[in-house]
Design an enzyme around this catalytic site. Structure first.
Site, PDB file in Angstrom:
ATOM      1  N   ASP A  48       0.829  -1.200   0.000  1.00 16.09           N
ATOM      2  CA  ASP A  48       0.000   0.000   0.000  1.00 16.09           C
ATOM      3  C   ASP A  48       0.868   1.255   0.000  1.00 16.09           C
ATOM      4  O   ASP A  48       0.593   2.220  -0.716  1.00 16.09           O
ATOM      5  CB  ASP A  48      -0.913  -0.026   1.227  1.00 16.09           C
ATOM      6  CG  ASP A  48      -1.757   1.234   1.366  1.00 16.09           C
ATOM      7  OD1 ASP A  48      -2.543   1.513   0.450  1.00 16.09           O
ATOM      8  OD2 ASP A  48      -1.628   1.929   2.386  1.00 16.09           O
ATOM      9  N   GLU A 119      -2.084  -5.279  -3.693  1.00 13.89           N
ATOM     10  CA  GLU A 119      -1.081  -4.525  -2.943  1.00 13.89           C
ATOM     11  C   GLU A 119      -0.038  -5.446  -2.320  1.00 13.89           C
ATOM     12  O   GLU A 119       1.142  -5.084  -2.231  1.00 13.89           O
ATOM     13  CB  GLU A 119      -1.761  -3.670  -1.876  1.00 13.89           C
ATOM     14  CG  GLU A 119      -2.545  -2.508  -2.472  1.00 13.89           C
ATOM     15  CD  GLU A 119      -3.236  -1.648  -1.445  1.00 13.89           C
ATOM     16  OE1 GLU A 119      -3.529  -0.484  -1.749  1.00 13.89           O
ATOM     17  OE2 GLU A 119      -3.481  -2.141  -0.312  1.00 13.89           O
TER      18      GLU A 119
END
EC number: 3.1.26.3
Length: 223
Positions: A48, A119
Site C-alpha cells: 500500500d 497490494e
C-alpha cells in the site's frame, strides 16, 4: 506445505513481477481464511505504501496542480476499487489462494480482497526487487488509470471533502439556512463552509441537490 505452482509463477512473471523467493509470493496470494502461517496481510501493508509513493511521485512529476488536486487524484488512483480493477485486468482472481467458504461468499470477486492481494504483490515485488523496479511496474499496470484522468472529476461533495483533507482543513460543514415554498415545490438554500477558508451558498429543490450545488460553487471559488 503448499508450493507456488509453475502456472502461477509463469503468470506472475508474464505480468511483470520478478519472482525469486517463491514462499514470499505464495504468502502474497494467500487469504487468511486458509489459516496458514503466512498470508498477504503484512505484505499488503507494505505494498500500500509502495503504491502510494509511486503514484504520488508520478503525479508530482506530471502535473503542476496544487496539493489539494494532487491529493484528490492520488486518493482515486490508489483506492481499493482501483486496485481491484487492476487486479481483475491481470486475471489475479485465478491465482488467489482462498478457502472454499470465502470463495462461496464471493471472496474471489471482492474489491477488498482483490485490492489487498494486488497490494501484497507490490509489497513482494518491493522486497525482492526494490523500489525502482516496483515503481516501473506500477506505472505500467496503473497507466490506464493515470491516463484516464481518474480523480479529476468527482461528485462535488466528494471533491470538496478530499480537497479539505488534502489541504489539512477541517471537513466541510453543510447547513440548511432557508426553506421556502409548498411541500410539493420546496426550495432549500444550503450554506457550506470550511473553517478558515470561506463559504458558499446555493438553492435547489432538494437538500441534497442544494448541498451538491453549494459544494460545486465552493470549489469554483476556492479550489
Amino acid at each position: 506445505m503448499s508450493a507456488l505452482s509453475d502456472e502461477t509463477r509463469a503468470w506472475l512473471e508474464k505480468t511483470g513481477f520478478t519472482v525469486k523467493d517463491s514462499e514470499l509470493w505464495l504468502a502474497a496470494l494467500t487469504h487468511g481464511s486458509l489459516g496458514e502461517k503466512r498470508d498477504y496481510e503484512r505484505l499488503e501493508f507494505l505494498g500500500d505504501r509502495v503504491l502510494g509513493l509511486s503514484i504520488a511521485q508520478w503525479l508530482y512529476e506530471q502535473s503542476e496542480a496544487p496539493e489539494g488536486k494532487l491529493a484528490q487524484r492520488l486518493n482515486a488512483i490508489v483506492s481499493r476499487e482501483m486496485c481491484a480493477s487492476v487486479a481483475r485486468g491481470i486475471g489475479l482472481s485465478d491465482h488467489m489462494r482462498i478457502s472454499k467458504q470465502a470463495r462461496a461468499d464471493g471472496g474471489k470477486d471482492s474489491d477488498n480482497i482483490l485490492g489487498d492481494v494486488m497490494e501484497a504483490l507490490l509489497g513482494a515485488q518491493f522486497l525482492e526487487n526494490g523500489f525502482k523496479a516496483s515503481r516501473k511496474l506500477i506505472q505500467i499496470l496503473w497507466r490506464p488509470a493515470l491516463e484516464s484522468g481518474a480523480g479529476e472529476s468527482k461528485h462535488p461533495k466528494s471533491a470538496l471533502q478530499e480537497w479539505a483533507a488534502g489541504n489539512r482543513r477541517k471537513p466541510p460543514e453543510y447547513e440548511v439556512i432557508d426553506r421556502s415554498g409548498p411541500d410539493h415545490a420546496a426550495q432549500f438554500t444550503v450554506r457550506v463552509s470550511v473553517h478558515k477558508v470561506g463559504e458558499a451558498t446555493a438553492t435547489a429543490s432538494s437538500k441534497g441537490e442544494a448541498e451538491k450545488a453549494a459544494a460545486k460553487k465552493f470549489m469554483e471559488k476556492f479550489g
